[in-house]
Write a protein that holds these residues in place. Structure first.
Motif, short mmCIF file in Angstrom:
data_model
loop_
_atom_site.label_atom_id
_atom_site.label_comp_id
_atom_site.label_asym_id
_atom_site.label_seq_id
_atom_site.Cartn_x
_atom_site.Cartn_y
_atom_site.Cartn_z
N LEU A 32 1.14 -1.35 -0.57
CA LEU A 32 -0.25 -0.15 -0.20
C LEU A 32 0.90 1.04 0.19
CD1 LEU A 32 -2.46 0.79 -0.12
CD2 LEU A 32 -2.78 0.47 2.22
N GLY A 33 2.16 1.17 1.15
CA GLY A 33 2.75 2.14 0.59
C GLY A 33 3.35 2.64 -0.13
N GLU A 34 3.96 1.71 -0.64
CA GLU A 34 4.91 1.70 -2.39
C GLU A 34 4.03 2.53 -3.84
OE1 GLU A 34 7.18 -0.42 0.56
OE2 GLU A 34 5.25 -1.07 -0.33
N MET A 35 2.62 1.66 -3.19
CA MET A 35 1.65 1.96 -3.96
C MET A 35 0.94 3.42 -4.19
SD MET A 35 -1.93 0.16 -5.34
CE MET A 35 -0.99 -1.52 -4.69
N ALA A 36 0.74 4.48 -3.54
CA ALA A 36 0.57 5.44 -3.02
C ALA A 36 1.67 6.14 -3.16
CB ALA A 36 0.04 5.33 -1.44
N GLU A 37 2.92 5.78 -3.61
CA GLU A 37 4.27 6.21 -2.93
C GLU A 37 4.67 6.66 -5.09
OE1 GLU A 37 7.94 8.91 -3.00
OE2 GLU A 37 5.96 8.88 -1.97
N LEU A 38 3.67 5.17 -6.00
CA LEU A 38 4.58 5.29 -7.03
C LEU A 38 2.56 5.91 -7.73
CD1 LEU A 38 5.14 3.87 -9.29
CD2 LEU A 38 3.39 2.12 -9.19
N GLU A 39 1.66 6.31 -7.67
CA GLU A 39 0.80 6.92 -7.87
C GLU A 39 1.02 8.77 -7.48
OE1 GLU A 39 -2.80 4.17 -6.31
OE2 GLU A 39 -2.44 5.52 -5.55
N ARG A 40 1.49 8.75 -6.75
CA ARG A 40 1.71 10.74 -6.32
C ARG A 40 2.80 10.29 -7.14
NH1 ARG A 40 5.95 13.76 -4.94
NH2 ARG A 40 7.10 11.64 -3.64
N LEU A 41 3.95 9.88 -7.52
CA LEU A 41 5.22 10.09 -8.29
C LEU A 41 4.76 10.45 -9.92
CD1 LEU A 41 8.49 8.39 -6.30
CD2 LEU A 41 7.94 10.62 -6.85
N CYS A 42 4.05 9.66 -10.15
CA CYS A 42 3.81 8.91 -11.18
C CYS A 42 2.58 10.46 -12.09
CB CYS A 42 3.44 8.16 -11.77
SG CYS A 42 4.87 6.82 -12.08
N GLY A 43 1.83 10.42 -10.52
CA GLY A 43 0.57 11.61 -11.00
C GLY A 43 -1.20 10.89 -11.66
N ALA A 44 -0.75 10.21 -11.38
CA ALA A 44 -1.89 8.80 -11.65
C ALA A 44 -2.28 7.63 -10.56
CB ALA A 44 -1.59 8.34 -12.96
N GLY A 45 -3.35 7.42 -11.03
CA GLY A 45 -3.64 6.57 -9.76
C GLY A 45 -2.87 4.79 -10.71
N ILE A 46 -3.15 3.96 -9.41
CA ILE A 46 -2.24 2.76 -10.43
C ILE A 46 -3.19 2.05 -11.36
CG2 ILE A 46 -4.06 1.15 -7.94
CD1 ILE A 46 0.15 0.60 -9.74
N GLY A 47 -3.80 2.29 -11.64
CA GLY A 47 -5.39 1.70 -12.79
C GLY A 47 -5.04 1.87 -13.73
N ALA A 48 -4.43 3.20 -13.44
CA ALA A 48 -3.84 4.27 -14.97
C ALA A 48 -2.43 3.90 -15.09
CB ALA A 48 -4.15 5.84 -14.63
N ILE A 49 -2.29 4.08 -14.23
CA ILE A 49 -0.33 3.03 -14.28
C ILE A 49 -0.05 2.52 -15.59
CG2 ILE A 49 2.02 2.62 -13.67
CD1 ILE A 49 1.17 5.18 -10.90
N PHE A 50 -1.20 0.97 -14.61
CA PHE A 50 -0.90 -0.55 -15.38
C PHE A 50 -1.62 -0.16 -16.61
CE2 PHE A 50 -4.06 -4.18 -15.17
CZ PHE A 50 -3.04 -4.94 -16.29
N MET A 51 -2.39 0.55 -17.16
CA MET A 51 -2.72 0.47 -18.66
C MET A 51 -1.48 1.26 -19.06
SD MET A 51 -5.51 -0.41 -18.56
CE MET A 51 -6.01 0.07 -20.31
N ARG A 52 -0.99 2.91 -18.64
CA ARG A 52 0.01 2.95 -19.59
C ARG A 52 0.87 1.58 -19.78
NH1 ARG A 52 0.05 8.25 -16.17
NH2 ARG A 52 1.63 7.80 -15.08
N LEU A 53 0.88 1.37 -18.92
CA LEU A 53 2.25 0.38 -19.03
C LEU A 53 2.11 -0.76 -20.67
CD1 LEU A 53 3.65 0.17 -15.34
CD2 LEU A 53 4.93 1.19 -17.22
N GLY A 54 0.71 -1.02 -19.87
CA GLY A 54 0.43 -2.19 -21.15
C GLY A 54 0.14 -1.84 -22.47
N THR A 55 -0.44 -0.63 -22.30
CA THR A 55 -0.45 0.11 -24.27
C THR A 55 0.92 0.94 -24.62
OG1 THR A 55 -1.79 2.83 -22.76
CG2 THR A 55 -3.04 0.67 -23.89
N HIS A 56 1.70 1.03 -23.54
CA HIS A 56 2.75 1.96 -24.37
C HIS A 56 3.18 3.06 -24.18
CE1 HIS A 56 4.93 -2.08 -26.16
NE2 HIS A 56 4.79 -2.70 -25.29
#
Length: 147
Positions: free
Chosen positions: A26-50
């Motif tokens: 949870l902590g790392e996920m929240a930090e990743l969302e903060r650093l990337c400026g997006a929720g975990i679902g959006a990051i997941f989609m961005r990685l999957g769609t290049h």
């Protein structure tokens, strides 16, 4: 109270020439969302769609290493050594780490490498029960009910 099961989101993969553990708790996920400026679902989609940014890849790997047990300093130093290499070499790893956080990972794999998740049975299609009754096709059932 029992300890939380962390194996459902833990990924073990080769990185920096050795097997490493990666996990976005949870902590790392929240930090990743903060650093990337997006929720975990959006990051997941961005990685999957290049449609990813360098932060989506490198911060996922770094925070995954921290969640897997490395200190923040060790994880940062390890990732820093590889940041000049092409991102595409590390995109699949970042994708696996985020996918594990979102979907979980298979609990075990059989000898053929077919993964089964917790509570799911793997059945050989050749031995699985038929979905239609013997001797009656779907077409014959439609004729009876339709006419």
């Amino acid at each position: 109270m029992s300890a939380a099961e962390t194996g459902r989101t833990l990924v073990t993969a080769d990185f920096a020439g050795r097997p490493c553990r990666f996990q976005l708790r949870l902590g790392e996920m929240a930090e990743l969302e903060r650093l990337c400026g997006a929720g975990i679902g959006a990051i997941f989609m961005r990685l999957g769609t290049h449609q990813f940014s360098h932060r989506d890849v490198w911060d996922t790997i770094r925070l995954g290493l921290e969640g897997g047990g490395l200190s923040g300093v060790a994880a940062s130093a390890l990732v820093l050594r590889y940041q000049d290499e092409p991102l595409m070499e590390y995109l699949p790893l970042a994708g696996r780490i985020v996918a594990a956080a979102v979907n979980g990972v298979p609990k075990a794999a059989d000898a053929a490498g077919n993964a089964a998740t917790e509570g799911e049975e793997t059945a050989d299609p050749a031995t699985s029960r038929s979905s239609t009754a013997p001797g009656r096709s779907r077409a014959s059932r439609r004729k009876k009910s339709g006419g």
